[in-house]
Motif scaffolding. Structure first.
Motif, PDB file in Angstrom:
ATOM      1  N   HIS A  33       9.876  -3.089  -7.747  1.00  0.00           N
ATOM      2  CA  HIS A  33       9.615  -1.760  -8.313  1.00  0.00           C
ATOM      3  C   HIS A  33       8.683  -1.883  -9.529  1.00  0.00           C
ATOM      4  CE1 HIS A  33      10.326   2.227  -9.983  1.00  0.00           C
ATOM      5  NE2 HIS A  33      10.850   2.543  -8.807  1.00  0.00           N
ATOM      6  N   PRO A  34       7.678  -1.013  -9.654  1.00  0.00           N
ATOM      7  CA  PRO A  34       6.762  -1.106 -10.799  1.00  0.00           C
ATOM      8  C   PRO A  34       7.477  -1.042 -12.155  1.00  0.00           C
ATOM      9  CG  PRO A  34       5.878   0.397  -9.167  1.00  0.00           C
ATOM     10  CD  PRO A  34       7.258   0.031  -8.702  1.00  0.00           C
ATOM     11  N   CYS A  69       9.625  10.905  -7.111  1.00  0.00           N
ATOM     12  CA  CYS A  69      10.030   9.690  -7.826  1.00  0.00           C
ATOM     13  C   CYS A  69      10.022   9.986  -9.320  1.00  0.00           C
ATOM     14  CB  CYS A  69       9.054   8.560  -7.502  1.00  0.00           C
ATOM     15  SG  CYS A  69       9.316   7.119  -8.559  1.00  0.00           S
ATOM     16  N   PHE A  73       9.865   8.150 -11.764  1.00  0.00           N
ATOM     17  CA  PHE A  73       9.004   7.269 -12.565  1.00  0.00           C
ATOM     18  C   PHE A  73       7.525   7.654 -12.428  1.00  0.00           C
ATOM     19  CE2 PHE A  73       7.118   2.866 -13.256  1.00  0.00           C
ATOM     20  CZ  PHE A  73       7.366   2.850 -14.622  1.00  0.00           C
ATOM     21  N   HIS A  74       7.200   8.645 -11.541  1.00  0.00           N
ATOM     22  CA  HIS A  74       5.781   8.857 -11.209  1.00  0.00           C
ATOM     23  C   HIS A  74       4.879   9.225 -12.405  1.00  0.00           C
ATOM     24  CE1 HIS A  74       6.401  13.323 -10.668  1.00  0.00           C
ATOM     25  NE2 HIS A  74       5.153  13.332 -11.089  1.00  0.00           N
ATOM     26  N   CYS A  80       3.932   5.798 -13.837  1.00  0.00           N
ATOM     27  CA  CYS A  80       3.654   4.678 -12.929  1.00  0.00           C
ATOM     28  C   CYS A  80       2.154   4.520 -12.689  1.00  0.00           C
ATOM     29  CB  CYS A  80       4.384   4.917 -11.611  1.00  0.00           C
ATOM     30  SG  CYS A  80       4.124   3.586 -10.428  1.00  0.00           S
ATOM     31  N   LEU A 118       0.850   3.018 -10.281  1.00  0.00           N
ATOM     32  CA  LEU A 118       0.560   2.972  -8.841  1.00  0.00           C
ATOM     33  C   LEU A 118       0.837   4.325  -8.162  1.00  0.00           C
ATOM     34  CD1 LEU A 118       2.206  -0.463  -7.928  1.00  0.00           C
ATOM     35  CD2 LEU A 118      -0.210   0.015  -8.245  1.00  0.00           C
ATOM     36  N   ALA A 119       1.159   5.351  -8.946  1.00  0.00           N
ATOM     37  CA  ALA A 119       1.590   6.642  -8.371  1.00  0.00           C
ATOM     38  C   ALA A 119       0.492   7.270  -7.514  1.00  0.00           C
ATOM     39  CB  ALA A 119       1.997   7.591  -9.486  1.00  0.00           C
ATOM     40  N   CYS A 178       4.068  10.584  -4.350  1.00  0.00           N
ATOM     41  CA  CYS A 178       5.177  10.162  -5.232  1.00  0.00           C
ATOM     42  C   CYS A 178       5.813  11.333  -5.976  1.00  0.00           C
ATOM     43  CB  CYS A 178       4.690   9.121  -6.234  1.00  0.00           C
ATOM     44  SG  CYS A 178       4.121   7.613  -5.455  1.00  0.00           S
ATOM     45  N   CYS A 193      11.132   2.868  -3.878  1.00  0.00           N
ATOM     46  CA  CYS A 193       9.705   3.105  -4.169  1.00  0.00           C
ATOM     47  C   CYS A 193       9.016   3.440  -2.845  1.00  0.00           C
ATOM     48  CB  CYS A 193       9.087   1.861  -4.813  1.00  0.00           C
ATOM     49  SG  CYS A 193       7.299   2.007  -5.018  1.00  0.00           S
ATOM     50  N   ASN A 194       8.180   4.474  -2.844  1.00  0.00           N
ATOM     51  CA  ASN A 194       7.513   4.896  -1.606  1.00  0.00           C
ATOM     52  C   ASN A 194       6.541   3.856  -1.065  1.00  0.00           C
ATOM     53  OD1 ASN A 194       8.757   7.403  -1.383  1.00  0.00           O
ATOM     54  ND2 ASN A 194       7.356   8.311  -2.864  1.00  0.00           N
ATOM     55  N   LEU A 195       6.080   2.977  -1.904  1.00  0.00           N
ATOM     56  CA  LEU A 195       5.096   1.977  -1.464  1.00  0.00           C
ATOM     57  C   LEU A 195       5.739   0.812  -0.727  1.00  0.00           C
ATOM     58  CD1 LEU A 195       2.677   1.655  -4.500  1.00  0.00           C
ATOM     59  CD2 LEU A 195       2.407   3.005  -2.445  1.00  0.00           C
TER      60      LEU A 195
HETATM   61 FE1  SF4 Z   1       5.368   4.371  -8.559  1.00  0.00          FE
HETATM   62 FE2  SF4 Z   1       5.291   5.989  -6.452  1.00  0.00          FE
HETATM   63 FE3  SF4 Z   1       6.757   3.777  -6.347  1.00  0.00          FE
HETATM   64 FE4  SF4 Z   1       7.518   5.810  -7.867  1.00  0.00          FE
HETATM   65  S1  SF4 Z   1       7.372   5.811  -5.637  1.00  0.00           S
HETATM   66  S2  SF4 Z   1       7.518   3.687  -8.441  1.00  0.00           S
HETATM   67  S3  SF4 Z   1       5.562   6.589  -8.578  1.00  0.00           S
HETATM   68  S4  SF4 Z   1       4.523   3.913  -6.554  1.00  0.00           S
END
Ligand code: SF4
Length: 326
Positions: free
Chosen positions: A254-255, A292, A294-295, A298, A300-301, A305, A323-325
């Motif tokens: 997770h970022p 999310c 954290f977006h 983040c 990487l958003a 997200c 995390c969606n990624l």
């Molecule tokens: Fe970052 Fe998106 Fe993962 Fe949330 S879901 S941690 S915003 S990349």
């Protein structure tokens, strides 16, 4: 390993205190979502670290597990049934088995009780020992936590001993009933830097000696490295990553975990940080970000997200990430 405790979709929403007129005309009740759907289990004999920034809900989770707070919803299963359905008598017996080490030893000790009285107090409450027998049990536990000479310190008051000794008093008080599970809530945060490693070593030694299981709550990921078997990273009321300590430390997914790890100080003046620090402040738990949480911070958003809340998915053996990624 056998499962000792299971937390299922635990939530604690605190109603927002407002004025009478605001409450009267408010369209909906506003709440602080301190804990918002947390699930995990703890195996007998393990130490699970609950890690996150101040305000992420880790202390509230610990208090719910001890039933010092009633939940909004969810379960804490211990001994085959949810503790929120335990009767008063069942709870009294359970409290012998589940204890807590609070962060601030000065605030959690009565200034009017000697150290011996404070440590022996749980024995009195639970009717486990009286008189000379209780005194001997207190002396024994004082020696085990390094409060020596016990016969001298027994009659001292909390303000007459050092900060490190006060923390040992709180640990002794937690262990005098011979519990099987201990919530250690930032147990070294108030201690001087010089005694922190000694307190950590003591907790590790006592875990073996008393066959304990710990929930170790900390804001400091670096500390968890010395004592935890697994870690669960919390952000704004939710767990975002959970897994074996070595795996999370060596391969954070997770970022947010990556940024927490990157913030751990490195004792090398030539070291240059390469990982981005999260943008801005931790958002409010009254109105958490959509999707999310954290977006907004983040690096990487993506647009997705802010729309979709990622569930916890297993990305490796017992390694879970939201995390969606991934
Ligand atoms: Fe970052 Fe998106 Fe993962 Fe949330 S879901 S941690 S915003 S990349």
């Amino acid at each position: 390993m056998t499962e000792l405790l299971k937390v299922e979709n635990l939530k604690k929403h605190f109603p927002l205190q407002k004025g009478f007129l605001d409450n009267l005309f408010a369209k909906e009740k506003r709440v602080v979502r301190a804990v918002d759907g947390v699930s995990f289990s703890i195996q007998k004999g393990e130490t699970l670290g609950l890690v996150g920034e101040s305000g992420c809900g880790k202390t509230t989770t610990g208090r719910l597990i001890l039933r010092l707070l009633e939940p909004t919803s969810g379960k804490v299963v211990y001994g085959g049934k949810s503790i929120f359905s335990y009767s008063k008598e069942e709870m009294r017996r359970l409290r012998e088995k589940m204890q807590v080490i609070f962060q601030d030893p000065f605030a959690s000790l009565s200034p009017r009780m000697t150290i011996g009285e404070a440590i022996g107090h749980p024995l009195k409450i639970h009717g486990l020992a009286h008189g000379k027998d209780a005194e001997q049990k207190v002396m024994d536990i004082m020696e085990k936590v390094g409060l020596e000479p016990a016969s001298f310190l027994y009659h001292k008051y909390p303000h007459q001993v050092s900060g490190g000794q006060r923390q040992r008093v709180v640990i002794a008080r937690a262990l005098v009933t011979n519990p099987e599970f201990v919530v250690a809530d930032e147990p070294i945060a108030m201690a001087d830097v010089s005694v922190r490693s000694m307190i950590l070593e003591l907790l590790i030694r006592l875990k073996e000696e008393f066959d304990l299981t710990y929930l170790f709550i900390t804001h400091d990921l670096a500390t968890s490295k010395y004592i935890c078997d697994r870690v669960a990273i919390m952000y704004l009321g939710k767990i975002v990553e959970m897994g074996p300590l070595k795996e999370v430390f060596s391969k954070p997914v997770h970022p947010y975990t990556s940024t927490l790890l990157a913030a751990v100080p490195v004792p090398d003046p030539k070291f240059r940080r390469t990982h981005p620090i999260p943008k801005g402040e931790i958002p409010s738990a009254i109105n958490p970000p959509s999707g999310c949480r954290f977006h907004p911070r983040c690096h990487l958003a993506s647009p997705e997200c802010s729309r979709e809340e990622p569930p916890l998915r297993e990305v490796g053996k017992n390694h879970w990430v939201a995390c969606n990624l991934r």
